[in-house]
Design an enzyme around this catalytic site. Structure first.
Site, PDB file in Angstrom:
ATOM      1  N   ASP A  11      59.317   8.651  31.812  1.00 46.09           N
ATOM      2  CA  ASP A  11      59.317   7.816  30.588  1.00 46.09           C
ATOM      3  C   ASP A  11      59.215   8.686  29.337  1.00 46.09           C
ATOM      4  O   ASP A  11      58.125   9.067  28.921  1.00 46.09           O
ATOM      5  CB  ASP A  11      58.139   6.837  30.645  1.00 46.09           C
ATOM      6  CG  ASP A  11      58.476   5.605  31.472  1.00 46.09           C
ATOM      7  OD1 ASP A  11      57.633   5.196  32.290  1.00 46.09           O
ATOM      8  OD2 ASP A  11      59.592   5.066  31.297  1.00 46.09           O
ATOM      9  N   ASP A  20      61.848  -2.786  34.876  1.00 43.75           N
ATOM     10  CA  ASP A  20      60.833  -1.808  34.477  1.00 43.75           C
ATOM     11  C   ASP A  20      59.772  -2.451  33.595  1.00 43.75           C
ATOM     12  O   ASP A  20      60.076  -2.909  32.491  1.00 43.75           O
ATOM     13  CB  ASP A  20      61.555  -0.685  33.711  1.00 43.75           C
ATOM     14  CG  ASP A  20      60.624   0.442  33.308  1.00 43.75           C
ATOM     15  OD1 ASP A  20      61.081   1.314  32.547  1.00 43.75           O
ATOM     16  OD2 ASP A  20      59.455   0.444  33.733  1.00 43.75           O
TER      17      ASP A  20
HETATM   18  C1  DX5 Z   1      57.259   1.324  29.479  1.00 42.64           C
HETATM   19  C2  DX5 Z   1      57.922   2.195  30.533  1.00 42.64           C
HETATM   20  C3  DX5 Z   1      57.642   1.716  31.921  1.00 42.64           C
HETATM   21  C4  DX5 Z   1      56.154   1.659  32.235  1.00 42.64           C
HETATM   22  C5  DX5 Z   1      55.972   1.011  33.589  1.00 42.64           C
HETATM   23  O1  DX5 Z   1      57.813   1.605  28.234  1.00 42.64           O
HETATM   24  O2  DX5 Z   1      59.313   2.209  30.355  1.00 42.64           O
HETATM   25  O3  DX5 Z   1      58.306   2.578  32.862  1.00 42.64           O
HETATM   26  O4  DX5 Z   1      55.608   2.958  32.243  1.00 42.64           O
HETATM   27  O5  DX5 Z   1      54.635   0.945  33.791  1.00 42.64           O
HETATM   28  P1  DX5 Z   1      53.931  -0.282  34.534  1.00 42.64           P
HETATM   29  O6  DX5 Z   1      54.534  -0.293  35.919  1.00 42.64           O
HETATM   30  O7  DX5 Z   1      52.508   0.160  34.483  1.00 42.64           O
HETATM   31  O8  DX5 Z   1      54.226  -1.513  33.780  1.00 42.64           O
HETATM   32 ZN    ZN Z   2      60.425   3.264  31.948  1.00 42.80          ZN
END
Ligand code: DX5
Ligand code: ZN
Length: 219
Positions: free
Chosen positions: A34, A179
């Site tokens: 990310d 996501d």
């Molecule tokens: C948010 C990111 C995601 C996030 C997912 O901007 O793109 O990939 O890290 O994290 P969880 O699974 O904790 O929602």
């Molecule tokens: Zn992400």
């Protein structure tokens, strides 16, 4: 076949090496990187994600799934293609016009990676349709990009459904990645709606046994 891409955004600092090795052993299909520039989204993870990608590349051959949440997409592609990621995804909302979207698609292909386009919750799914023939994956954000640990926005289920019916109707071969807020509760619904790559960060990293969660998310 559903695949799991583990977001390393919330990996506990000081435990990175052990966590990455454990995730590899637990058979995550991808490491989800990310990348945030502090402009497109508030958080800035740029430097950290470069370090993590370099490190992971040294210890594992598992594919990198790079999610660019950045305004300067071209630089992001240049920087993160250094570790030969399997996929580089950029945000449609970071591009001024169609020409810029097509330029980014071409540049990612030149770097030998698969191309993903991500859309934020408020962006209508129709805006990505014209690019689908040229890309490999559409990332439907199920939370507002910018941080982990958020709750899935339920309206996104219908959006995934719509994308799935559109690609089926037009026989377009493309992966649908989701996501944000993906866990054992929400995974079933997004899979039924048509998602075949699930990104999960919190749900996996907070589990005592990564493999159990990864297997359950897949089945
Ligand atoms: C948010 C990111 C995601 C996030 C997912 O901007 O793109 O990939 O890290 O994290 P969880 O699974 O904790 O929602
Ligand atoms: Zn992400």
């Amino acid at each position: 076949m559903v695949e799991v891409s583990t977001s390393i955004l919330s990996v506990e600092s000081g435990n990175e090496a052990e966590t990455f090795l454990l995730l590899e052993k637990s058979k995550t299909d991808y490491f989800h990187i990310d990348v945030m520039d502090g402009k497109f989204v508030k958080q800035d993870t740029y430097k950290k994600m470069i370090e993590y990608s370099n490190y992971i590349r040294r210890i594992s051959n598992l594919p990198l799934d790079v999610h660019l949440m950045v305004e300067d997409v071209e630089t992001g592609i240049e920087v993160f293609s250094a570790n030969e990621p399997n996929i580089i995804t950029f945000h449609l909302e970071a591009c001024k016009n169609e020409e810029e979207v097509m330029k980014n698609i071409e540049l990612i292909k030149e770097k030998g990676a698969r191309v993903g386009i991500a859309i934020k919750p408020d962006t209508p799914i129709q805006e990505v349709y014209k690019y689908l023939p040229y890309i490999h994956m559409c990332l439907v954000m199920t939370v507002e990009p910018g941080k982990g640990g958020q709750t899935l926005i339920t309206e996104m289920i219908a959006k995934i459904n719509e994308l799935k019916s559109y690609i089926d109707k037009n026989s377009i071969e493309i992966d649908i990645e989701v996501d944000g807020g993906i866990n054992l509760k929400t995974a079933q619904r997004v899979k039924e709606a048509g998602a075949n790559i699930l990104v999960a960060g919190t749900a996996i990293l907070m589990a005592s046994d990564y493999k159990v969660i990864i297997d359950e998310l897949k089945n």
